[in-house]
Design a protein around this motif. Structure first.
Motif, PDB file in Angstrom:
ATOM      1  N   ALA A  16     -33.743  -0.183 -25.375  1.00 41.08           N
ATOM      2  CA  ALA A  16     -34.471  -0.286 -26.642  1.00 41.08           C
ATOM      3  C   ALA A  16     -34.238  -1.657 -27.287  1.00 41.08           C
ATOM      4  N   LEU A  17     -32.987  -2.094 -27.338  1.00 43.09           N
ATOM      5  CA  LEU A  17     -32.661  -3.380 -27.966  1.00 43.09           C
ATOM      6  C   LEU A  17     -33.230  -4.557 -27.175  1.00 43.09           C
ATOM      7  N   SER A  18     -33.325  -4.409 -25.863  1.00 44.49           N
ATOM      8  CA  SER A  18     -33.865  -5.495 -25.040  1.00 44.49           C
ATOM      9  C   SER A  18     -35.323  -5.791 -25.371  1.00 44.49           C
ATOM     10  N   ASP A  19     -36.023  -4.824 -25.969  1.00 51.05           N
ATOM     11  CA  ASP A  19     -37.421  -5.048 -26.353  1.00 51.05           C
ATOM     12  C   ASP A  19     -37.566  -6.207 -27.335  1.00 51.05           C
ATOM     13  N   ALA A  20     -36.516  -6.543 -28.042  1.00 48.88           N
ATOM     14  CA  ALA A  20     -36.567  -7.676 -28.973  1.00 48.88           C
ATOM     15  C   ALA A  20     -36.595  -9.012 -28.247  1.00 48.88           C
ATOM     16  N   PHE A  21     -36.379  -9.005 -26.938  1.00 50.39           N
ATOM     17  CA  PHE A  21     -36.294 -10.241 -26.165  1.00 50.39           C
ATOM     18  C   PHE A  21     -37.430 -10.398 -25.156  1.00 50.39           C
ATOM     19  N   VAL A  22     -38.512  -9.627 -25.325  1.00 55.25           N
ATOM     20  CA  VAL A  22     -39.653  -9.742 -24.420  1.00 55.25           C
ATOM     21  C   VAL A  22     -40.706 -10.664 -25.025  1.00 55.25           C
ATOM     22  N   ASP A  23     -41.640 -11.087 -24.194  1.00 54.45           N
ATOM     23  CA  ASP A  23     -42.661 -12.045 -24.614  1.00 54.45           C
ATOM     24  C   ASP A  23     -43.940 -11.347 -25.087  1.00 54.45           C
ATOM     25  N   THR A  24     -43.773 -10.351 -25.918  1.00 57.09           N
ATOM     26  CA  THR A  24     -44.902  -9.678 -26.561  1.00 57.09           C
ATOM     27  C   THR A  24     -44.509  -9.417 -28.006  1.00 57.09           C
ATOM     28  N   GLU A  25     -45.438  -8.891 -28.784  1.00 56.91           N
ATOM     29  CA  GLU A  25     -45.102  -8.552 -30.162  1.00 56.91           C
ATOM     30  C   GLU A  25     -44.044  -7.449 -30.159  1.00 56.91           C
ATOM     31  N   VAL A  26     -42.998  -7.647 -30.938  1.00 60.31           N
ATOM     32  CA  VAL A  26     -41.872  -6.716 -30.955  1.00 60.31           C
ATOM     33  C   VAL A  26     -42.125  -5.612 -31.986  1.00 60.31           C
ATOM     34  N   ASP A  27     -41.920  -4.375 -31.562  1.00 64.94           N
ATOM     35  CA  ASP A  27     -42.060  -3.227 -32.456  1.00 64.94           C
ATOM     36  C   ASP A  27     -40.664  -2.852 -32.967  1.00 64.94           C
ATOM     37  N   TYR A  28     -40.233  -3.517 -34.036  1.00 60.93           N
ATOM     38  CA  TYR A  28     -38.899  -3.284 -34.587  1.00 60.93           C
ATOM     39  C   TYR A  28     -38.747  -1.865 -35.114  1.00 60.93           C
ATOM     40  N   ALA A  30     -40.026   0.806 -33.765  1.00 64.78           N
ATOM     41  CA  ALA A  30     -39.728   1.648 -32.601  1.00 64.78           C
ATOM     42  C   ALA A  30     -38.277   1.480 -32.166  1.00 64.78           C
ATOM     43  N   ILE A  31     -37.778   0.250 -32.180  1.00 64.07           N
ATOM     44  CA  ILE A  31     -36.377   0.011 -31.822  1.00 64.07           C
ATOM     45  C   ILE A  31     -35.471   0.754 -32.798  1.00 64.07           C
ATOM     46  N   ALA A  32     -35.790   0.683 -34.079  1.00 63.95           N
ATOM     47  CA  ALA A  32     -34.990   1.384 -35.100  1.00 63.95           C
ATOM     48  C   ALA A  32     -35.012   2.891 -34.858  1.00 63.95           C
ATOM     49  N   ARG A  33     -36.177   3.437 -34.566  1.00 61.79           N
ATOM     50  CA  ARG A  33     -36.279   4.886 -34.307  1.00 61.79           C
ATOM     51  C   ARG A  33     -35.416   5.297 -33.116  1.00 61.79           C
ATOM     52  N   GLU A  34     -35.397   4.462 -32.082  1.00 57.65           N
ATOM     53  CA  GLU A  34     -34.655   4.792 -30.871  1.00 57.65           C
ATOM     54  C   GLU A  34     -33.146   4.624 -31.023  1.00 57.65           C
ATOM     55  N   THR A  35     -32.702   3.930 -32.060  1.00 52.40           N
ATOM     56  CA  THR A  35     -31.268   3.665 -32.219  1.00 52.40           C
ATOM     57  C   THR A  35     -30.686   4.235 -33.512  1.00 52.40           C
ATOM     58  N   GLU A  36     -31.497   4.834 -34.358  1.00 51.14           N
ATOM     59  CA  GLU A  36     -31.025   5.233 -35.687  1.00 51.14           C
ATOM     60  C   GLU A  36     -30.044   6.403 -35.694  1.00 51.14           C
ATOM     61  N   ASP A  37     -29.900   7.110 -34.582  1.00 56.19           N
ATOM     62  CA  ASP A  37     -28.953   8.234 -34.536  1.00 56.19           C
ATOM     63  C   ASP A  37     -27.507   7.774 -34.388  1.00 56.19           C
ATOM     64  N   TYR A  38     -27.311   6.496 -34.174  1.00 55.55           N
ATOM     65  CA  TYR A  38     -25.974   5.955 -33.930  1.00 55.55           C
ATOM     66  C   TYR A  38     -25.536   5.079 -35.091  1.00 55.55           C
TER      67      TYR A  38
END
Length: 120
Positions: A16-28, A30-38
Motif C-alpha cells: 500500500a505504501l509503495s503506491d506513493a512511489f509509482v509514476d501515476t497519480e497517487v491515491d493517498y 486509498a493508502i490511508a484506508r489500507e493502513t488506518e487500522d494500525y
C-alpha cells in the motif's frame, strides 16, 4: 492506537505504501484506508525506514520503471533483504540512517497526504 500486524499484513502495508512511489497519480486516500487500522507512528516509521529506502529511486529516474504498482512478492523480498543487510553491516546502518533522514525531508509530503486522510 492501532493494532499490531502479522507478517502477511506487513507485506500488504508495504505494498500500500509503495503506491506513493509509482509514476501515476497517487491515491493517498486509498493508502490511508489500507493502513488506518494500525498505529500511525508505526506506519510512518515503516514508510520512511522500510519502504522508501527501496522504492524512492523509482521517483528519481527520468523514466520510472514502475508505473502502476510494485510487485508484492518482489517488494517484500527487496525490503527484507535491505533490512537484513542493514542489520548485518554497521556501515549500511550509518548510510541508511542518513538516507532515511533525507527521505523524511524529501518525501515529507507523502506522510502529510496519507495522514490527513486517516479517519479520526
Amino acid at each position: 492506537m492501532g493494532r499490531s500486524m502479522t507478517d502477511e499484513e506487513r507485506s500488504y502495508v508495504y505494498w500500500a505504501l509503495s503506491d506513493a512511489f509509482v509514476d501515476t497519480e497517487v491515491d493517498y486516500e486509498a493508502i490511508a484506508r489500507e493502513t488506518e487500522d494500525y498505529d500511525p507512528e508505526e506506519i510512518k516509521r515503516i514508510l520512511y525506514q522500510e519502504v522508501a529506502p527501496v522504492c524512492h529511486t523509482n521517483l528519481e529516474t527520468v523514466i520510472p520503471v514502475i508505473w502502476s504498482a510494485f510487485n508484492l512478492e518482489g517488494l517484500n523480498a527487496d525490503i527484507k533483504n535491505n533490512l537484513k543487510a542493514r542489520e548485518n553491516s554497521r556501515i549500511k546502518r550509518v548510510k541508511d540512517k542518513l538516507l532515511i533522514r533525507w527521505l523524511e525531508f524529501r518525501y515529507k509530503y507523502i506522510w502529510t497526504e496519507i495522514s490527513k486522510n486517516y479517519q479520526r
